[in-house]
Design an enzyme around this catalytic site. Structure first.
Site, PDB file in Angstrom:
ATOM      1  N   LYS A 181     -26.073  -0.998 -27.871  1.00  0.00           N
ATOM      2  CA  LYS A 181     -26.363   0.341 -28.419  1.00  0.00           C
ATOM      3  C   LYS A 181     -25.447   0.580 -29.609  1.00  0.00           C
ATOM      4  O   LYS A 181     -24.259   0.230 -29.546  1.00  0.00           O
ATOM      5  CB  LYS A 181     -26.139   1.426 -27.341  1.00  0.00           C
ATOM      6  CG  LYS A 181     -26.274   2.859 -27.895  1.00  0.00           C
ATOM      7  CD  LYS A 181     -26.421   3.881 -26.799  1.00  0.00           C
ATOM      8  CE  LYS A 181     -25.133   4.416 -26.231  1.00  0.00           C
ATOM      9  NZ  LYS A 181     -24.210   5.040 -27.218  1.00  0.00           N
ATOM     10  N   GLU A 193     -28.178  12.754 -28.117  1.00  0.00           N
ATOM     11  CA  GLU A 193     -27.034  13.436 -27.506  1.00  0.00           C
ATOM     12  C   GLU A 193     -26.837  14.830 -28.094  1.00  0.00           C
ATOM     13  O   GLU A 193     -26.769  14.996 -29.313  1.00  0.00           O
ATOM     14  CB  GLU A 193     -25.752  12.591 -27.701  1.00  0.00           C
ATOM     15  CG  GLU A 193     -24.523  13.246 -27.063  1.00  0.00           C
ATOM     16  CD  GLU A 193     -23.333  12.326 -26.893  1.00  0.00           C
ATOM     17  OE1 GLU A 193     -23.451  11.113 -27.156  1.00  0.00           O
ATOM     18  OE2 GLU A 193     -22.266  12.824 -26.468  1.00  0.00           O
TER      19      GLU A 193
HETATM   20  O1  KIV Z   1     -20.332   6.059 -24.516  1.00  0.00           O
HETATM   21  C1  KIV Z   1     -21.095   6.729 -23.824  1.00  0.00           C
HETATM   22  O2  KIV Z   1     -20.849   7.032 -22.639  1.00  0.00           O
HETATM   23  C2  KIV Z   1     -22.332   7.204 -24.434  1.00  0.00           C
HETATM   24  C3  KIV Z   1     -23.164   8.182 -23.672  1.00  0.00           C
HETATM   25  C4  KIV Z   1     -22.544   9.520 -23.731  1.00  0.00           C
HETATM   26  C5  KIV Z   1     -24.564   8.205 -24.112  1.00  0.00           C
HETATM   27  O3  KIV Z   1     -22.647   6.832 -25.509  1.00  0.00           O
END
Ligand code: KIV
Length: 271
Positions: free
Chosen positions: A120, A189
């Site tokens: 991600k 988010e």
């Molecule tokens: O790092 C994380 O926990 C996240 C979530 C808040 C989506 O990116």
């Protein structure tokens, strides 16, 4: 047939199909083997090795300090505990923004050394070339728009994003671009629920919301927040399912008392 071969593993395709069949997607964070085992056994579809590890595991104020080596270590621990869920790992700040070659190198390390099933990264148009390069290498990419904590010093606060038209329009355009670039899913988010609904309806990849209302295709929370380990952290979007901070400090206090009074160990607990 072994137990392992009976478990149907969740893939990026499973998540895409869930959007079409309107089955909500569940995701929680995990950063270590034991938690990952419990979260997987609880039945979540995806586990995020989030760079929120910088906050809840390492005690940093922001997500910026965590390194790629540290994220790879957390991912290795999580992967060893997971049998079913899709494991998505965050690429940390500074490991993909400068150029696509560096981004690909970071993503490859996360897949090869960390054992992640997908990565991600935060951002839209600004990181388009990096996303393209990573996707072209066969690595599944989850996008992340709205409040992107790696940009906290640019935002100046953790307030709700995209309340104004210009930012909302850019977010919608970015979401469409991420889909075009081949992202398999997208975290939204802390944005208004109405905007998250609009984004969710305008793209064919699943959206996973945190503080983005009920109309996303799925939801994600930070594990430590949902089990109440993070004392005092109670944003409006958070549903806290346990109060583990109180439970654990209570258990520790009881243990201290038992040892001090020589109640522990008793005869049954001795050899
Ligand atoms: O790092 C994380 O926990 C996240 C979530 C808040 C989506 O990116």
């Amino acid at each position: 047939m072994s137990v392992h071969s009976e478990i149907k593993k969740i893939t990026t395709e499973t998540l895409r199909n869930m959007k079409f069949s309107k089955e909500r997607i569940t995701m929680l964070t995990a950063y270590d083997f034991t938690t990952a085992k419990m979260v997987d056994a609880g039945g979540v579809d995806a586990i995020l090795v989030g760079d929120s590890a910088a906050n809840v595991m390492a005690g940093h104020e922001t997500t910026l300090p965590i390194t790629l080596d540290q994220m790879i270590y957390h991912t290795q621990c999580v992967v060893r505990g997971v049998e079913r869920a899709l494991v998505v790992a965050d690429l940390p700040f500074g490991t993909y923004q400068s150029n696509p070659e560096k981004a690909l190198e970071s993503a490859v390390r996360m897949m090869k050394e960390g054992g992640a099933h997908a990565i991600k990264i935060e951002g839209g148009e600004e990181i388009a070339d990096s996303i393209k390069k990573i996707v072209n290498a066969g690595i599944p990419v989850m996008g992340h728009l709205g409040l992107t904590p790696q940009s906290i010093y640019q935002f100046g606060s953790y307030k709700v994003r995209a309340k104004e038209d210009a930012e909302a329009e850019k977010l919608i355009a970015d979401a469409k671009l991420l889909e075009e670039l081949g992202c398999f899913s997208l975290v939204l988010e802390k944005i208004p629920a109405i905007l998250a609904k609009k984004v969710t309806e305008s793209i064919s990849i699943p959206t996973i919301g945190i503080g983005a209302g009920a109309d996303c295709d799925g939801q994600v929370l930070v594990y430590h927040d949902m089990v109440g380990m993070n004392k005092g952290f109670k944003p409006k979007f958070l549903r806290q399912y346990l109060d583990l901070y109180t439970e654990i400090t209570g258990a520790v206090a009881q243990y201290v008392a038992d040892v001090k009074t020589a109640d522990f160990p008793n005869e049954k607990e001795s050899y």
